[in-house]
Design a protein around this motif. Sequence first.
Motif, PDB file in Angstrom:
ATOM      1  N   ILE A  30      -4.385  13.198  13.621  1.00  0.00           N
ATOM      2  CA  ILE A  30      -3.524  12.006  13.639  1.00  0.00           C
ATOM      3  C   ILE A  30      -3.116  11.679  15.068  1.00  0.00           C
ATOM      4  O   ILE A  30      -3.183  10.525  15.503  1.00  0.00           O
ATOM      5  CB  ILE A  30      -2.276  12.215  12.754  1.00  0.00           C
ATOM      6  N   ARG A  31      -2.708  12.682  15.818  1.00  0.00           N
ATOM      7  CA  ARG A  31      -2.296  12.455  17.210  1.00  0.00           C
ATOM      8  C   ARG A  31      -3.467  11.931  18.047  1.00  0.00           C
ATOM      9  O   ARG A  31      -3.293  11.054  18.891  1.00  0.00           O
ATOM     10  CB  ARG A  31      -1.729  13.731  17.820  1.00  0.00           C
ATOM     11  N   TRP A  32      -4.650  12.470  17.818  1.00  0.00           N
ATOM     12  CA  TRP A  32      -5.841  12.002  18.548  1.00  0.00           C
ATOM     13  C   TRP A  32      -6.112  10.539  18.215  1.00  0.00           C
ATOM     14  O   TRP A  32      -6.323   9.716  19.107  1.00  0.00           O
ATOM     15  CB  TRP A  32      -7.040  12.870  18.176  1.00  0.00           C
ATOM     16  N   TRP A  33      -6.150  10.215  16.912  1.00  0.00           N
ATOM     17  CA  TRP A  33      -6.447   8.846  16.493  1.00  0.00           C
ATOM     18  C   TRP A  33      -5.394   7.870  16.977  1.00  0.00           C
ATOM     19  O   TRP A  33      -5.715   6.733  17.325  1.00  0.00           O
ATOM     20  CB  TRP A  33      -6.581   8.767  14.975  1.00  0.00           C
ATOM     21  N   GLU A  34      -4.154   8.294  17.020  1.00  0.00           N
ATOM     22  CA  GLU A  34      -3.091   7.418  17.528  1.00  0.00           C
ATOM     23  C   GLU A  34      -3.274   7.223  19.030  1.00  0.00           C
ATOM     24  O   GLU A  34      -3.148   6.125  19.547  1.00  0.00           O
ATOM     25  CB  GLU A  34      -1.716   8.026  17.217  1.00  0.00           C
ATOM     26  N   GLY A  35      -3.617   8.281  19.721  1.00  0.00           N
ATOM     27  CA  GLY A  35      -3.781   8.213  21.168  1.00  0.00           C
ATOM     28  C   GLY A  35      -4.989   7.430  21.617  1.00  0.00           C
ATOM     29  O   GLY A  35      -4.953   6.767  22.663  1.00  0.00           O
ATOM     30  N   ASP A  36      -6.076   7.486  20.835  1.00  0.00           N
ATOM     31  CA  ASP A  36      -7.286   6.774  21.261  1.00  0.00           C
ATOM     32  C   ASP A  36      -7.373   5.355  20.708  1.00  0.00           C
ATOM     33  O   ASP A  36      -8.351   4.664  20.927  1.00  0.00           O
ATOM     34  CB  ASP A  36      -8.553   7.575  20.941  1.00  0.00           C
ATOM     35  N   GLY A  37      -6.350   4.938  19.964  1.00  0.00           N
ATOM     36  CA  GLY A  37      -6.316   3.569  19.459  1.00  0.00           C
ATOM     37  C   GLY A  37      -6.941   3.379  18.095  1.00  0.00           C
ATOM     38  O   GLY A  37      -7.001   2.253  17.601  1.00  0.00           O
ATOM     39  N   THR A  38      -7.422   4.459  17.479  1.00  0.00           N
ATOM     40  CA  THR A  38      -7.982   4.330  16.133  1.00  0.00           C
ATOM     41  C   THR A  38      -6.889   3.907  15.155  1.00  0.00           C
ATOM     42  O   THR A  38      -7.102   3.013  14.337  1.00  0.00           O
ATOM     43  CB  THR A  38      -8.607   5.664  15.680  1.00  0.00           C
ATOM     44  N   LEU A  39      -5.745   4.546  15.235  1.00  0.00           N
ATOM     45  CA  LEU A  39      -4.574   4.176  14.427  1.00  0.00           C
ATOM     46  C   LEU A  39      -3.650   3.314  15.282  1.00  0.00           C
ATOM     47  O   LEU A  39      -3.678   3.408  16.516  1.00  0.00           O
ATOM     48  CB  LEU A  39      -3.805   5.426  13.993  1.00  0.00           C
ATOM     49  N   PRO A  40      -2.812   2.512  14.651  1.00  0.00           N
ATOM     50  CA  PRO A  40      -1.832   1.749  15.424  1.00  0.00           C
ATOM     51  C   PRO A  40      -0.929   2.697  16.205  1.00  0.00           C
ATOM     52  O   PRO A  40      -0.725   3.853  15.813  1.00  0.00           O
ATOM     53  CB  PRO A  40      -1.024   1.004  14.356  1.00  0.00           C
ATOM     54  N   LYS A  41      -0.381   2.210  17.299  1.00  0.00           N
ATOM     55  CA  LYS A  41       0.537   3.012  18.109  1.00  0.00           C
ATOM     56  C   LYS A  41       1.791   3.326  17.310  1.00  0.00           C
ATOM     57  O   LYS A  41       2.326   2.483  16.600  1.00  0.00           O
ATOM     58  CB  LYS A  41       0.956   2.266  19.377  1.00  0.00           C
ATOM     59  N   ALA A  42       2.217   4.558  17.440  1.00  0.00           N
ATOM     60  CA  ALA A  42       3.449   5.002  16.793  1.00  0.00           C
ATOM     61  C   ALA A  42       4.617   4.820  17.756  1.00  0.00           C
ATOM     62  O   ALA A  42       4.429   4.772  18.968  1.00  0.00           O
ATOM     63  CB  ALA A  42       3.331   6.475  16.411  1.00  0.00           C
TER      64      ALA A  42
END
Length: 74
Positions: A30-42
């Motif tokens: 989750i942290r990786w996907w958030e950091g690389d832009g896969t998931l929306p920014k938290a």
Amino acid sequence: MAQSNGSTTSLPPVTLSDLMQALSATEANIRWWEGDGTLPKAERDPDGRLLWDVKSLQEWAKSETGARFLARRV
């Protein structure tokens, strides 16, 4: 959630553990996907915990990128 008077209340933010459960993923994923832009920014709360806005996640899930990502997770 709509109230009887027609106004809406905001939903609580989605937590890291919520997304881990929903996506069957590890915290690192989750942290990786958030950091690389896969998931929306938290957003970060005062204690540094990751929190996502429900509407942002809903919009992302409906986007082409989000829909493709979610289809691969099923």
